[in-house]
Design a protein around this motif. Structure first.
Motif, short mmCIF file in Angstrom:
data_model
loop_
_atom_site.label_atom_id
_atom_site.label_comp_id
_atom_site.label_asym_id
_atom_site.label_seq_id
_atom_site.Cartn_x
_atom_site.Cartn_y
_atom_site.Cartn_z
N TRP A 36 42.49 56.89 40.11
CA TRP A 36 42.85 55.60 40.69
C TRP A 36 44.14 55.07 40.08
CZ3 TRP A 36 40.33 53.30 44.72
CH2 TRP A 36 39.05 53.76 45.04
N SER A 37 44.94 54.44 40.92
CA SER A 37 46.15 53.76 40.49
C SER A 37 46.21 52.42 41.20
CB SER A 37 47.40 54.58 40.84
OG SER A 37 47.44 55.80 40.15
N ARG A 38 47.14 51.57 40.79
CA ARG A 38 47.30 50.28 41.46
C ARG A 38 48.76 49.87 41.45
NH1 ARG A 38 44.56 46.07 37.07
NH2 ARG A 38 46.30 46.08 35.58
N GLN A 39 49.09 49.00 42.37
CA GLN A 39 50.45 48.47 42.43
C GLN A 39 50.38 46.99 42.75
OE1 GLN A 39 53.13 50.55 45.07
NE2 GLN A 39 54.92 49.77 43.98
N ALA A 40 50.86 46.19 41.81
CA ALA A 40 50.93 44.74 42.00
C ALA A 40 52.25 44.39 42.68
CB ALA A 40 50.81 44.04 40.66
N PRO A 41 52.30 43.24 43.34
CA PRO A 41 53.53 42.83 44.02
C PRO A 41 54.72 42.80 43.06
CG PRO A 41 51.72 41.41 44.67
CD PRO A 41 51.21 42.28 43.56
N GLY A 42 55.80 43.45 43.45
CA GLY A 42 57.01 43.44 42.64
C GLY A 42 56.96 44.33 41.42
N LYS A 43 55.91 45.10 41.27
CA LYS A 43 55.78 45.97 40.09
C LYS A 43 55.64 47.43 40.50
CE LYS A 43 53.70 42.47 37.08
NZ LYS A 43 52.57 42.18 36.13
N GLU A 44 55.87 48.32 39.55
CA GLU A 44 55.70 49.73 39.81
C GLU A 44 54.22 50.10 39.84
OE1 GLU A 44 59.84 51.38 37.74
OE2 GLU A 44 57.88 52.02 37.00
N ARG A 45 53.94 51.20 40.54
CA ARG A 45 52.57 51.69 40.56
C ARG A 45 52.18 52.18 39.17
NH1 ARG A 45 50.85 55.40 45.56
NH2 ARG A 45 51.95 53.67 46.51
N GLU A 46 50.95 51.86 38.75
CA GLU A 46 50.49 52.28 37.43
C GLU A 46 49.15 52.99 37.54
OE1 GLU A 46 50.42 48.72 35.08
OE2 GLU A 46 48.93 47.72 36.34
#
Length: 123
Positions: A36-46
């Motif tokens: 699993w990964s996630r991406q917040a608004p304005g940020k890179e995927r982590e």
């Protein structure tokens, strides 16, 4: 392209819990590792975590350790992400991802991605 379908996202209050599901195929479960990964608004995927074929878990993000848990149900061809004690900073689009074994050293090392599920943590 692999089948990776996320579900279970939504709006939750701070301190609450959600469980994300990633429905895939038996072929993917047998020959790939899934994470699993996630991406917040304005940020890179982590990257968050990855489940190795031997059952070991590779964790990529210290801020979710002890709160997020990855697991799998082989009979349902599904990988889960249980998220507890959610914080507003966890608001992001969450992606299920896969790659040939073993789990990558970095959270960005996955080769295949689902479309994502929105998780919003807000009061």
């Amino acid at each position: 392209q692999l089948q990776l379908e996320e579900s279970g996202g939504g709006l939750v209050q701070p301190g609450g819990s959600l469980r994300l599901s990633c429905l895939t195929s038996k072929f993917t479960m047998d020959y790939y590792v899934i994470g699993w990964s996630r991406q917040a608004p304005g940020k890179e995927r982590e990257g968050l975590s990855c489940l190795n074929t031997n059952g070991d878990i590779t964790n990529y993000l210290d801020s979710v350790k002890g709160r997020f848990t990855i697991s799998r149900d082989n009979a349902k061809n599904t990988v889960y992400l249980q998220m507890n004690s959610l914080e507003p900073e966890d608001t992001a689009v969450y992606f299920c991802a896969a790659v040939h074994p073993p789990c990558p050293n970095w959270g960005s090392g996955f080769a295949f991605w689902g479309r994502g599920a929105q998780v919003t943590v807000s009061s």
